[in-house]
Design an enzyme around this catalytic site. Structure first.
Site, PDB file in Angstrom:
ATOM      1  N   THR A  14      20.565 -22.760  34.438  1.00 16.51           N
ATOM      2  CA  THR A  14      20.186 -23.581  35.584  1.00 16.51           C
ATOM      3  C   THR A  14      18.733 -23.276  35.934  1.00 16.51           C
ATOM      4  O   THR A  14      18.279 -22.131  35.829  1.00 16.51           O
ATOM      5  CB  THR A  14      21.082 -23.314  36.803  1.00 16.51           C
ATOM      6  N   ASP A  48      23.948 -19.210  35.302  1.00 15.41           N
ATOM      7  CA  ASP A  48      23.426 -19.713  36.574  1.00 15.41           C
ATOM      8  C   ASP A  48      22.351 -18.748  37.056  1.00 15.41           C
ATOM      9  O   ASP A  48      22.619 -17.786  37.769  1.00 15.41           O
ATOM     10  CB  ASP A  48      24.557 -19.830  37.596  1.00 15.41           C
ATOM     11  N   ILE A  49      21.110 -19.029  36.631  1.00 16.80           N
ATOM     12  CA  ILE A  49      19.987 -18.119  36.903  1.00 16.80           C
ATOM     13  C   ILE A  49      18.926 -18.760  37.801  1.00 16.80           C
ATOM     14  O   ILE A  49      18.099 -18.066  38.367  1.00 16.80           O
ATOM     15  CB  ILE A  49      19.334 -17.650  35.588  1.00 16.80           C
ATOM     16  N   LYS A  50      18.920 -20.090  37.887  1.00 20.00           N
ATOM     17  CA  LYS A  50      18.013 -20.856  38.758  1.00 20.00           C
ATOM     18  C   LYS A  50      16.564 -20.379  38.680  1.00 20.00           C
ATOM     19  O   LYS A  50      15.887 -20.197  39.692  1.00 20.00           O
ATOM     20  CB  LYS A  50      18.502 -20.845  40.199  1.00 20.00           C
ATOM     21  N   ARG A  51      16.058 -20.222  37.478  1.00 20.21           N
ATOM     22  CA  ARG A  51      14.670 -19.818  37.296  1.00 20.21           C
ATOM     23  C   ARG A  51      13.750 -21.010  37.585  1.00 20.21           C
ATOM     24  O   ARG A  51      14.109 -22.157  37.370  1.00 20.21           O
ATOM     25  CB  ARG A  51      14.441 -19.299  35.880  1.00 20.21           C
TER      26      ARG A  51
END
Length: 288
Positions: free
Chosen positions: A124, A96-99
Site C-alpha cells: 500500500t 500494508d506499509i503506506k509508504r
C-alpha cells in the site's frame, strides 16, 4: 500473468474477503499464549493457525506492518514469518506499509518490500507527494508482476479533511488522485482487465460508490471499513463488479471473532466470520 490477475482469480475462486492480520498481542486468547515464547513468536503461532483455518475462504491477506514494528526486532521477525506463511499457503498477500516517499528512498522501500525477507505480492502506498512517490515501484510491476494499492478515498472520518475538498473544476481531491492513478495504470494492464495499480477505496462512505466503480472499471479496489469500522455488506457490494474487482478487508472482526462465539476456538471462529462475511457480500451483490 500479474499479481493483480492472480488476485482476481483468487476472488473468483474463494470470494473477496481480505483477512487483515493486524495482530496485536492483546488479541491472543490467554489460554493460547505460550509463556516460554516471545510476543512475536506467539503472534506468529496465532497467525499461522488463522491462515490454516481461513485460507479456503480468503481471497487474500493483508499484514499491517505497524503492529509488528511496535515489537522491535522480534516483531519484524514475526512480520517476515507471517508474510512467508501466507505466501507458502499460496494466497496473495498485501504488505500494508503506506509508504509515500520519493526518489532513492522510495527505491529502497520498493526493494525492501518486493524482494528479500519482507517480500509481498502487493504494497500500500500514499500518493501525497505526487506520482514520483509511485514510479519507483513500477519496475517491479513491469518485470515481476508486483502490484500496489494507492490511497485514494479512504474509510476514516478524516477523509473529509483533504480528500473531499473541491478543486476549481468541481472534482474532489480524491477524484484527481484516482484519475491520475487510473491513467498511469493503463500501461500496466493484466489479462483480466485490471491494472497493477489498484486503489484504496473506503467502504464507509457510500454516497459516491456507483460513480467511483463505474469511473475506475480497470482499477482493482482494496476496500477497508467493513465490520468494526461500520461498513455493511450492502454498502461494500456497490464497490465490486459482479462480486469481483476488489477485496474487502476485515481485521478485528475476524481476529477477535472468538469473543462473539463463546466456546468456539479462535481459528474456527475466524473461519466462521469469513464465511459469514463472504456470504453476506455475495448476497448483497446478487441484489444489485
Amino acid at each position: 500473468m500479474t499479481n493483480m490477475d492472480k488476485l482476481y482469480e483468487a476472488v473468483e475462486a474463494r470470494g473477496p474477503v481480505c483477512v487483515g492480520l493486524d495482530t496485536d498481542f492483546s488479541y491472543l486468547p490467554a489460554d493460547f499464549v505460550d509463556s516460554t515464547l516471545s510476543k512475536g513468536e506467539n503472534i506468529v503461532r496465532f497467525n499461522k493457525k488463522l491462515i490454516d483455518a481461513t485460507k479456503a475462504v480468503a481471497g487474500c491477506y493483508k499484514v499491517q506492518i505497524a503492529y509488528y514494528e511496535s515489537l522491535g526486532l522480534e516483531g519484524l521477525k514475526a512480520y517476515a514469518d507471517t508474510l512467508k506463511a501466507v505466501r507458502e499457503a499460496g494466497v496473495p498477500v498485501i504488505a500494508d506499509i503506506k509508504r509515500g516517499d520519493i526518489a532513492k528512498t522510495a527505491e529502497m522501500y520498493a526493494m525492501g518490500h518486493f524482494t528479500g525477507d519482507f517480500e509481498a505480492d502487493f504494497v500500500t502506498l500514499a500518493p501525497y507527494m505526487g506520482l514520483d512517490s509511485i514510479s519507483p515501484y513500477l519496475p517491479y510491476a513491469e518485470k515481476q508482476g508486483k502490484g500496489m494499492f494507492v490511497l485514494c478515498r479512504t474509510s476514516n472520518g478524516g477523509a473529509k479533511d483533504f480528500e473531499y475538498e473541491k478543486l476549481a473544476d468541481g472534482r474532489h481531491v480524491y477524484d484527481l488522485v484516482g484519475d491520475k492513478l487510473n491513467a498511469l495504470g493503463k500501461d500496466y494492464m493484466g489479462e483480466h482487465g485490471y491494472s497493477s495499480i489498484g486503489l484504496v477505496i473506503g467502504g464507509t462512505h457510500i454516497e459516491e460508490a456507483t460513480e467511483i466503480r463505474a469511473k475506475y472499471q480497470d482499477s482493482f479496489f482494496l476496500i477497508p471499513g467493513y465490520g468494526a469500522q461500520g461498513g455493511k455488506a450492502e454498502d461494500i457490494a456497490q464497490y465490486l463488479s459482479k462480486g469481483n474487482g476488489g477485496v474487502v478487508n476485515s481485521s478485528r472482526g475476524i481476529l477477535l471473532a472468538y469473543k462473539k462465539q463463546p466456546g468456539v476456538a479462535f481459528d474456527e471462529a475466524a473461519y466462521n466470520e469469513c464465511v459469514n462475511m463472504k456470504e453476506a457480500i455475495a448476497h448483497a451483490c446478487s441484489l444489485l
